[in-house]
Design a protein around this motif. Structure first.
Motif, PDB file in Angstrom:
ATOM      1  N   GLU A  34       0.835  -1.203   0.000  1.00  0.00           N
ATOM      2  CA  GLU A  34       0.000   0.000   0.000  1.00  0.00           C
ATOM      3  C   GLU A  34       0.869   1.251   0.000  1.00  0.00           C
ATOM      4  OE1 GLU A  34      -2.523  -0.582   3.400  1.00  0.00           O
ATOM      5  OE2 GLU A  34      -4.115  -1.504   2.198  1.00  0.00           O
ATOM      6  N   ALA A  35       1.941   1.249   0.797  1.00  0.00           N
ATOM      7  CA  ALA A  35       2.846   2.405   0.832  1.00  0.00           C
ATOM      8  C   ALA A  35       3.511   2.600  -0.530  1.00  0.00           C
ATOM      9  CB  ALA A  35       3.894   2.216   1.923  1.00  0.00           C
ATOM     10  N   ARG A  36       3.948   1.490  -1.146  1.00  0.00           N
ATOM     11  CA  ARG A  36       4.589   1.581  -2.456  1.00  0.00           C
ATOM     12  C   ARG A  36       3.608   2.098  -3.504  1.00  0.00           C
ATOM     13  NH1 ARG A  36       5.882  -3.361  -6.098  1.00  0.00           N
ATOM     14  NH2 ARG A  36       3.699  -3.330  -5.673  1.00  0.00           N
ATOM     15  N   LEU A  37       2.359   1.604  -3.474  1.00  0.00           N
ATOM     16  CA  LEU A  37       1.357   2.074  -4.429  1.00  0.00           C
ATOM     17  C   LEU A  37       1.039   3.546  -4.225  1.00  0.00           C
ATOM     18  CD1 LEU A  37      -1.099  -0.941  -4.533  1.00  0.00           C
ATOM     19  CD2 LEU A  37       0.375  -0.144  -6.370  1.00  0.00           C
ATOM     20  N   LYS A  38       0.963   3.975  -2.961  1.00  0.00           N
ATOM     21  CA  LYS A  38       0.701   5.389  -2.685  1.00  0.00           C
ATOM     22  C   LYS A  38       1.833   6.247  -3.240  1.00  0.00           C
ATOM     23  CE  LYS A  38      -0.260   8.614   1.111  1.00  0.00           C
ATOM     24  NZ  LYS A  38       0.424   9.699   0.481  1.00  0.00           N
ATOM     25  N   MET A  39       3.075   5.781  -3.033  1.00  0.00           N
ATOM     26  CA  MET A  39       4.222   6.526  -3.547  1.00  0.00           C
ATOM     27  C   MET A  39       4.186   6.579  -5.073  1.00  0.00           C
ATOM     28  SD  MET A  39       8.163   6.039  -2.323  1.00  0.00           S
ATOM     29  CE  MET A  39       8.391   4.504  -3.178  1.00  0.00           C
TER      30      MET A  39
ATOM     31  N   ARG B  14       1.514   6.341  -6.950  1.00  0.00           N
ATOM     32  CA  ARG B  14       0.403   7.218  -7.325  1.00  0.00           C
ATOM     33  C   ARG B  14       0.819   8.685  -7.207  1.00  0.00           C
ATOM     34  NH1 ARG B  14      -3.307   5.730  -3.747  1.00  0.00           N
ATOM     35  NH2 ARG B  14      -4.003   3.972  -4.987  1.00  0.00           N
ATOM     36  N   ASP B  15       1.506   9.009  -6.107  1.00  0.00           N
ATOM     37  CA  ASP B  15       1.982  10.389  -5.939  1.00  0.00           C
ATOM     38  C   ASP B  15       2.955  10.764  -7.046  1.00  0.00           C
ATOM     39  OD1 ASP B  15       0.437  10.569  -3.673  1.00  0.00           O
ATOM     40  OD2 ASP B  15       2.122  10.337  -2.269  1.00  0.00           O
TER      41      ASP B  15
ATOM     42  N   GLU C  86       1.044  11.382 -10.218  1.00  0.00           N
ATOM     43  CA  GLU C  86       0.387  12.691 -10.193  1.00  0.00           C
ATOM     44  C   GLU C  86       1.396  13.809 -10.458  1.00  0.00           C
ATOM     45  OE1 GLU C  86      -2.846  13.460 -10.094  1.00  0.00           O
ATOM     46  OE2 GLU C  86      -3.183  11.294 -10.185  1.00  0.00           O
TER      47      GLU C  86
END
Length: 117
Positions: A67-72, A74-75, A78
């Motif tokens: 989840e942390a890797r996916l959030k990173m 995604r950021d 963006e």
């Protein structure tokens, strides 16, 4: 004759006591075996539960890492979109120019044409 009857009765009582003692000893042994079996099963169950909890903890940690890797990612996506696409704002200029900001630099576009497919 009464001595013989007494001897037979005494022998019967003695054999009955021995049988009763043997039965009691047998029950004590069975109880010990049952307690040993119960303790062994409880130990096995506790070991399986500990292994299950450890596996669950590893899986939860892996999910948190993903989840942390996916959030990173995604950021970062963006940020890339922001850099590549720029930010466009229609200014209420007299000449009707469109201002686009890409990587902090402003561009003005006075003419628009349809994109070719």
């Amino acid at each position: 004759m009464s001595l013989r009857i007494k001897a037979v009765v005494d022998k019967f009582v003695e054999e009955l006591k021995e049988a009763l003692d043997a039965d009691i000893q047998d029950r004590i042994m069975k109880d010990r075996e049952m307690q040993s079996y119960i303790q062994e099963r409880e130990r096995e169950v506790a070991e399986r539960e500990a292994a299950w909890k450890a596996d669950l903890s590893r899986r939860e940690a892996e999910i948190a890492r993903q989840e942390a890797r996916l959030k990173m990612e995604r950021d970062n996506l963006e940020k890339e979109k922001s850099v590549l696409m720029g930010t466009a704002s229609n200014q209420d200029n007299q000449d009707g120019a469109l201002e686009i900001t890409v990587s902090g630099e402003k561009y003005r576009c006075l003419r628009f044409a349809k994109a070719k497919k």
